[in-house]
Design an enzyme around this catalytic site. Structure first.
Site, short mmCIF file in Angstrom:
data_model
loop_
_atom_site.label_atom_id
_atom_site.label_comp_id
_atom_site.label_asym_id
_atom_site.label_seq_id
_atom_site.Cartn_x
_atom_site.Cartn_y
_atom_site.Cartn_z
N PRO A 156 0.80 -1.22 0.00
CA PRO A 156 0.00 0.00 0.00
C PRO A 156 0.84 1.27 0.00
O PRO A 156 1.48 1.60 0.99
CB PRO A 156 -0.84 -0.11 1.27
CG PRO A 156 -0.36 -1.28 2.02
CD PRO A 156 0.69 -1.98 1.23
N ARG A 193 1.34 -9.34 7.77
CA ARG A 193 2.72 -9.19 8.26
C ARG A 193 2.84 -8.31 9.50
O ARG A 193 3.94 -8.06 9.98
CB ARG A 193 3.61 -8.66 7.14
CG ARG A 193 3.69 -9.65 6.00
CD ARG A 193 4.49 -9.13 4.82
NE ARG A 193 4.19 -9.94 3.64
CZ ARG A 193 4.62 -9.67 2.43
NH1 ARG A 193 5.37 -8.62 2.21
NH2 ARG A 193 4.29 -10.44 1.41
N ARG A 214 20.90 17.45 -0.93
CA ARG A 214 21.22 16.13 -0.36
C ARG A 214 22.27 15.40 -1.18
O ARG A 214 22.23 15.41 -2.42
CB ARG A 214 19.95 15.27 -0.33
CG ARG A 214 18.84 15.87 0.50
CD ARG A 214 18.67 15.10 1.77
NE ARG A 214 17.74 15.78 2.65
CZ ARG A 214 17.09 15.17 3.62
NH1 ARG A 214 17.27 13.89 3.82
NH2 ARG A 214 16.29 15.85 4.40
N ARG A 227 16.20 -3.93 0.34
CA ARG A 227 15.15 -4.20 -0.64
C ARG A 227 15.75 -4.18 -2.03
O ARG A 227 16.96 -4.32 -2.18
CB ARG A 227 13.98 -3.24 -0.49
CG ARG A 227 14.33 -1.79 -0.65
CD ARG A 227 13.37 -0.91 0.10
NE ARG A 227 13.51 -1.11 1.53
CZ ARG A 227 12.70 -0.63 2.45
NH1 ARG A 227 11.66 0.06 2.07
NH2 ARG A 227 12.91 -0.82 3.72
#
Length: 296
Positions: free
Chosen positions: A2, A119, A174, A284
């Site tokens: 989501p 989860r 950044r 990831r």
DNA sequence: GGAATAACCTGGATGC
DNA sequence: TGCATCCAGGTTATTC
């Protein structure tokens, strides 16, 4: 998973059923769904039972239901696998159902809102509303308020009050990778791994390009692609790769069919035919086209 | 204050 | 068939 479009689909599905409804009872089936509510299940239930819901509001991936009195709200974060499902009041328990709200709506009668989460990264809480600067705190209400747990979350790219100039300046200050910046919810909210990869592919920017290495024009183009990707996903009901994301009626979205790079490692880029690369990225994965998206 | 990383968690997929 | 391992990833606390 989501992200903004999926949470917005849930919000818009919940809104007509919960706005003006009164919470008659709350079943806490698993206290792990209350990690954002440190005072525990009994306090959570006591703060909700008998209260009326004003609206359904969203900022980024956070969803909240302001409660009568305008002092507090029921907040929800779906984490990776959370679902908010609208059911008949006596419907059987959902698989992985953690919390059930029993509501009574003046027009729709008795209903149940089931919070299911495989989860258990998602959580509900009752949280104080605090004032936010100027415009509405989130999509779905005109009130300039947000829950205190959402106060540090930036506005999302679809929010009319999103400060584009400030975002561009922040990116260019950044030194970290642009993908990491896109996932920083304190700079721009609502973007997760899927839409970050998709927007970077659309803007032809390598995910590991440093923010400071991008021109203002490049960041502006990226922001434009972020908006296009989010709007398209929203129009198609969100992205469903598995059963982890469904709308309030349990139906899947269609945007997975429009995915260009995410989860397509080793498959040809639809623009140039080169093979999409999948690389590890902070616990990831990142997916990109090594030809279309050159590192700067 | 910025940046990087680990931890939290479950179940499907994969390998042996 | 059964078991072990890997992988998915949003947020936050911790460390540097």
């Amino acid at each position: 998973m989501p992200e903004l479009p999926e949470v917005e689909v849930v919000r818009s599905g919940l809104a007509p059923a919960v706005t003006s409804a009164r919470i008659s009872a709350v079943d806490v089936l698993d206290e792990r769904a209350l990690t954002r509510h440190p005072l525990g299940a009994a306090d959570f239930v006591a703060r909700l039972e008998g209260r009326a819901v004003r609206a359904a509001v969203r900022r980024g991936k956070f969803l909240w239901l302001p409660l009568e009195g305008d002092d507090d709200a029921l907040i929800a974060h779906l984490g990776m696998s959370g679902q908010m499902l609208l059911r008949e009041s006596d419907a059987v328990r959902e698989r992985h159902e953690r919390i059930r709200l029993h509501i009574e709506h003046p027009q729709h009668g008795r209903l149940a809102v089931a919070f299911a989460d495989q989860r258990t990264f998602g959580s509900l809480a009752v949280d104080a509303l605090v004032a936010t600067e100027g415009a509405a705190g989130g999509f779905g209400s005109d009130l300039a308020q947000v829950p205190s747990q959402v106060a540090h979350i930036a506005r999302d790219a679809l929010d009319p009050a999103f400060d584009e100039r400030a975002f561009i300046a922040a990116v260019r200050r950044r030194s970290s990778a642009i993908k990491r910046i896109l996932l920083d919810q304190t700079l721009i909210s609502g973007i997760g791994n899927i839409y970050a990869d998709e927007a970077l592919w659309a803007a032809r920017i390598h995910p590991e390009s440093h923010g400071a290495a991008l021109s203002a024009q490049a960041v502006r183009r990226l922001l434009s692609e972020v908006r296009l990707v989010l709007e398209k996903a929203l129009a198609e009901g969100g992205t469903s790769f598995d059963a982890q994301y469904v709308n309030v009626n349990g139906q899947a979205g269609y945007f997975a069919r429009s995915i260009e790079v995410y989860g397509r490692g080793g498959k040809p880029c639809s623009r140039c035919g080169s093979l999409i690369k999948r690389v590890a990225f902070t616990n990831r994965s990142s997916h990109f086209c090594p030809v279309c998206q050159r590192k700067r």
